[in-house]
Structure formats: C-alpha cells, structure tokens
Design a protein around this motif. Structure first.
Motif, PDB file in Angstrom:
ATOM      1  N   ARG A 196       0.925  -1.105   0.040  1.00 14.17           N
ATOM      2  CA  ARG A 196       0.030  -0.181   0.065  1.00 14.17           C
ATOM      3  C   ARG A 196       0.799   1.275   0.078  1.00 14.17           C
ATOM      4  O   ARG A 196       0.581   2.174  -0.854  1.00 14.17           O
ATOM      5  N   ARG A 197       1.927   1.170   0.888  1.00 13.20           N
ATOM      6  CA  ARG A 197       2.713   2.551   0.829  1.00 13.20           C
ATOM      7  C   ARG A 197       3.518   2.593  -0.343  1.00 13.20           C
ATOM      8  O   ARG A 197       3.614   3.541  -1.123  1.00 13.20           O
ATOM      9  N   LEU A 198       3.858   1.344  -1.185  1.00 14.41           N
ATOM     10  CA  LEU A 198       4.553   1.754  -2.489  1.00 14.41           C
ATOM     11  C   LEU A 198       3.711   2.124  -3.481  1.00 14.41           C
ATOM     12  O   LEU A 198       3.989   3.125  -4.253  1.00 14.41           O
ATOM     13  N   ALA A 199       2.550   1.606  -3.284  1.00 15.23           N
ATOM     14  CA  ALA A 199       1.490   2.034  -4.306  1.00 15.23           C
ATOM     15  C   ALA A 199       1.198   3.747  -4.074  1.00 15.23           C
ATOM     16  O   ALA A 199       1.176   4.188  -5.164  1.00 15.23           O
ATOM     17  N   GLY A 200       1.285   4.106  -2.923  1.00 13.64           N
ATOM     18  CA  GLY A 200       0.972   5.483  -2.564  1.00 13.64           C
ATOM     19  C   GLY A 200       2.188   6.309  -3.282  1.00 13.64           C
ATOM     20  O   GLY A 200       1.826   7.565  -3.722  1.00 13.64           O
ATOM     21  N   VAL A 201       3.195   5.831  -3.042  1.00 13.76           N
ATOM     22  CA  VAL A 201       4.689   6.619  -3.616  1.00 13.76           C
ATOM     23  C   VAL A 201       4.693   6.778  -5.039  1.00 13.76           C
ATOM     24  O   VAL A 201       4.721   7.653  -5.712  1.00 13.76           O
ATOM     25  N   LEU A 202       4.096   5.747  -5.725  1.00  8.79           N
ATOM     26  CA  LEU A 202       4.158   5.727  -6.948  1.00  8.79           C
ATOM     27  C   LEU A 202       2.609   6.273  -7.861  1.00  8.79           C
ATOM     28  O   LEU A 202       2.645   6.428  -9.061  1.00  8.79           O
ATOM     29  N   LYS A 203       1.814   6.693  -6.966  1.00 11.16           N
ATOM     30  CA  LYS A 203       0.713   7.228  -7.246  1.00 11.16           C
ATOM     31  C   LYS A 203      -0.482   6.316  -8.115  1.00 11.16           C
ATOM     32  O   LYS A 203      -0.877   6.705  -9.273  1.00 11.16           O
ATOM     33  N   ALA A 246      -2.949   2.829  -8.028  1.00 12.97           N
ATOM     34  CA  ALA A 246      -4.015   1.960  -7.344  1.00 12.97           C
ATOM     35  C   ALA A 246      -3.238   0.689  -6.827  1.00 12.97           C
ATOM     36  O   ALA A 246      -2.317   0.114  -7.374  1.00 12.97           O
ATOM     37  N   PRO A 247      -3.304   0.336  -5.345  1.00 15.67           N
ATOM     38  CA  PRO A 247      -2.619  -0.989  -4.940  1.00 15.67           C
ATOM     39  C   PRO A 247      -2.521  -2.160  -5.743  1.00 15.67           C
ATOM     40  O   PRO A 247      -1.702  -2.892  -5.979  1.00 15.67           O
ATOM     41  N   MET A 248      -3.768  -2.209  -6.431  1.00 12.69           N
ATOM     42  CA  MET A 248      -3.906  -3.728  -7.350  1.00 12.69           C
ATOM     43  C   MET A 248      -3.262  -3.489  -8.393  1.00 12.69           C
ATOM     44  O   MET A 248      -2.872  -4.624  -9.099  1.00 12.69           O
ATOM     45  N   SER A 249      -2.803  -2.500  -8.756  1.00 11.83           N
ATOM     46  CA  SER A 249      -2.142  -2.297 -10.252  1.00 11.83           C
ATOM     47  C   SER A 249      -0.633  -2.845  -9.736  1.00 11.83           C
ATOM     48  O   SER A 249      -0.097  -3.373 -10.822  1.00 11.83           O
ATOM     49  N   LEU A 250      -0.086  -2.948  -8.676  1.00 14.71           N
ATOM     50  CA  LEU A 250       1.279  -3.555  -8.485  1.00 14.71           C
ATOM     51  C   LEU A 250       1.112  -4.996  -8.696  1.00 14.71           C
ATOM     52  O   LEU A 250       2.249  -5.574  -9.045  1.00 14.71           O
ATOM     53  N   TYR A 251       0.106  -5.696  -8.482  1.00 18.93           N
ATOM     54  CA  TYR A 251       0.090  -7.203  -8.548  1.00 18.93           C
ATOM     55  C   TYR A 251       0.274  -7.579 -10.093  1.00 18.93           C
ATOM     56  O   TYR A 251       0.433  -8.727 -10.278  1.00 18.93           O
ATOM     57  N   ARG A 252       0.222  -6.590 -11.149  1.00 19.35           N
ATOM     58  CA  ARG A 252       0.291  -7.061 -12.439  1.00 19.35           C
ATOM     59  C   ARG A 252       1.971  -7.188 -12.615  1.00 19.35           C
ATOM     60  O   ARG A 252       2.377  -7.758 -13.770  1.00 19.35           O
TER      61      ARG A 252
END
Length: 299
Positions: A106-113, A115-121
């Motif tokens: 969640r923190r990683l997604a926030g810094v990258l601006k 959505a958290p679920m997009s990281l899982y791609r």
C-alpha cells in the motif's frame, strides 16, 4: 542474441537505475552518454546503447535534443509507465530511507501514485518483492567477471563487497539469513565463489561446509548490529556517542561496584568502538583474523 551477450548491458542499466532510485540522478539530470559508458565499463558502443535503450523502454529516461539522455520526470502527462523495474527502484528507495518495516504494498502504491492492485500485475506480493529487491541490489553490484588468484583474495573480494552492500542498504541483512538464504542467483554466486576458494584448502567436506557458513555469518552478524544501531538512533533520536553520555554515570557505578576491571579500562573507547563507524573497523579486524586463522588451520 544470447542472454550472456546481453548481460553487460543489463548490468549497466541496473547500476544507472539504482542511481536514479537513490536520487543521485534527478529528473532533468543527464545520464552518462554511450561514450562515457564505454569508457567507464569497458564495453562496446552497442552494449552501452542497449543499456540506455532499456531505461528508455522503462520510462526512466528520455532523449532531448541538445541535452542528450536525461532522467525523466514522473509528474503530469509525462509520468513514467509502471514497470517492475520502477516498482523495485522505489521499493529500494523507501527501504533505504526508512527501513524495511516502512515498506508495504500500500505504501509503495502511494508513492508511485497508482492503485494498490495495479502493483500485482508486476509483483506477485510482498514475498516476491523482497526476493526481487535482493536480486536488484546484488545484480547492480556484481562480483568481478573473473575470480582473483588465490583463495584469500577471492574471499576478501566477496565479503568486502557484501559488507559494502549491507552498509549501503542496512535492511538487506533482514532478507539474507545465512541459514535460510534467499533463492537469488546473484547472491548465490557469492556462495559459489566462497566454496570455490575453500576448495583450494586442505579441508574435509564437513569442515569446508561449516566454514562456508561461518564466514558469511560473521559478516551478517555485524550487518545486523549496524541495522539495530540505526534503528536505535532513530527510535531514541540519539547518536551512539550521545546515548553513551546519558548512561555514563550509571554504567561507571555498575562497573566499579561489580568488580569489572577490564570493562573499566575501556572507558571512552567504548563509544568509538560501538558506533557505526567503529563497526567498519571491526569488520576489517574480524575478516583479517578469520582468514589468518583459516590459513593456519589449513596448514
């Protein structure tokens, strides 16, 4: 083109990627030119060009007329696309600045601006993220292409490099347990070099294996000490020498009353020895003593 042919360009790209992640190269800064990379890395022009092309494909750099290749900004319509490499670069930056405990999907997604679920791609989850972070650090700081001559020189190269990585990325010690090592080929190469060096000594197989565990454990233990000291400084807001000052009177009274003459002899030396700078000196001393003892034991 084989993977082996492309490996040098990937190493160069990884090194530049890490410099961008650490903020050494900021948006708008020029990155080394192909000619500079050729001189610095001793590679062909085509290899240097492939390294820069990799970063352009990842959206980390762009080519500007009159300016050459520069780090790309991450704001507005020109935002870099989300890639695994970019996710890893930001994850490493967070861990370097705030510790592994501050890192979450969640923190990683926030810094990258994003959505958290997009990281899982790009990353399966926290476990894969940590393995990939280890691989990224070791991969961008590789061992020399050829082993030095002599078992001692090989071990010195391996473990001095490990110590530098631990000091640059203190959180790394949490992800590289000696008894449960990560399945990261770039880190496993360190073990391969260690075993290759020890094969030159007259050691029976069980002793060789125990030695191959003891040496990295020695370095890892000092790395954990550095990590815990960094955390203590953060939590107490006191540097090591300041903390010793706060307990000096109590410690002196305890040492005198308990009859610890050798501890009394340490005096102010303890402050210098136990601080982060003292750990660098302790590492060199420990490595030297260990290798001296290994040489004597092997005859």
């Amino acid at each position: 083109m084989s993977d082996a042919d492309d490996l040098p360009s990937q190493r160069i790209a990884a090194a530049l990627r890490e410099r961008i992640a650490r903020g050494e190269l900021e948006p708008g800064d020029r990155v080394p030119s192909t000619r500079q990379l050729v001189r610095d890395w001793g590679v062909a022009m085509a290899t240097a060009s492939r390294a820069l092309a990799t970063l352009r494909d990842e959206g980390l750099v762009t080519t500007r007329t009159g300016s050459g290749t520069v780090v790309r900004g991450v704001r507005g319509s020109g935002a870099a696309p989300l890639t695994r490499s970019r996710v890893l670069a930001v994850a490493v930056r967070i861990a370097d600045r705030e510790g592994l405990e501050a890192l979450s999907m969640r923190r990683l997604a926030g810094v990258l601006k994003v959505a958290p679920m997009s990281l899982y791609r790009h990353i399966a989850g926290r476990d894969e993220l940590e393995i990939l972070m280890v691989r990224a650090i070791f991969g961008s700081n590789p061992l020399p292409r050829s082993m030095p001559t002599g078992w001692r020189q090989r071990l010195e190269v391996v473990y001095r490099l490990q110590w530098r990585l631990y000091r640059a990325h203190p959180w790394l010690a949490e992800l590289t347990l000696v008894t449960r090592p990560p399945l990261a080929p770039e880190a496993m190469l360190h073990s391969e070099w260690t075993l290759e060096a020890l094969a030159e000594l007259d050691l029976d197989p069980p002793t060789r294996m125990r030695t191959a565990l003891a040496l990295p454990a020695l370095v890892h233990g000092l790395a954990l000490a550095a990590l815990y000291e960094i955390r203590a400084e953060h939590e107490t807001r006191l540097r090591n020498e300041q903390w010793w000052t706060t307990i000096e009177a109590e410690a002196s009274e305890l040492v005198r009353g308990a009859g610890f003459p050798r501890l009394r002899e340490l005096g102010a030396l303890a402050t210098d020895a136990f601080g982060l700078d003292g750990l660098d000196e302790a590492f060199e001393l420990a490595l030297g003593h260990y290798l001296d003892g290994l040489a004597a034991a092997a005859g």
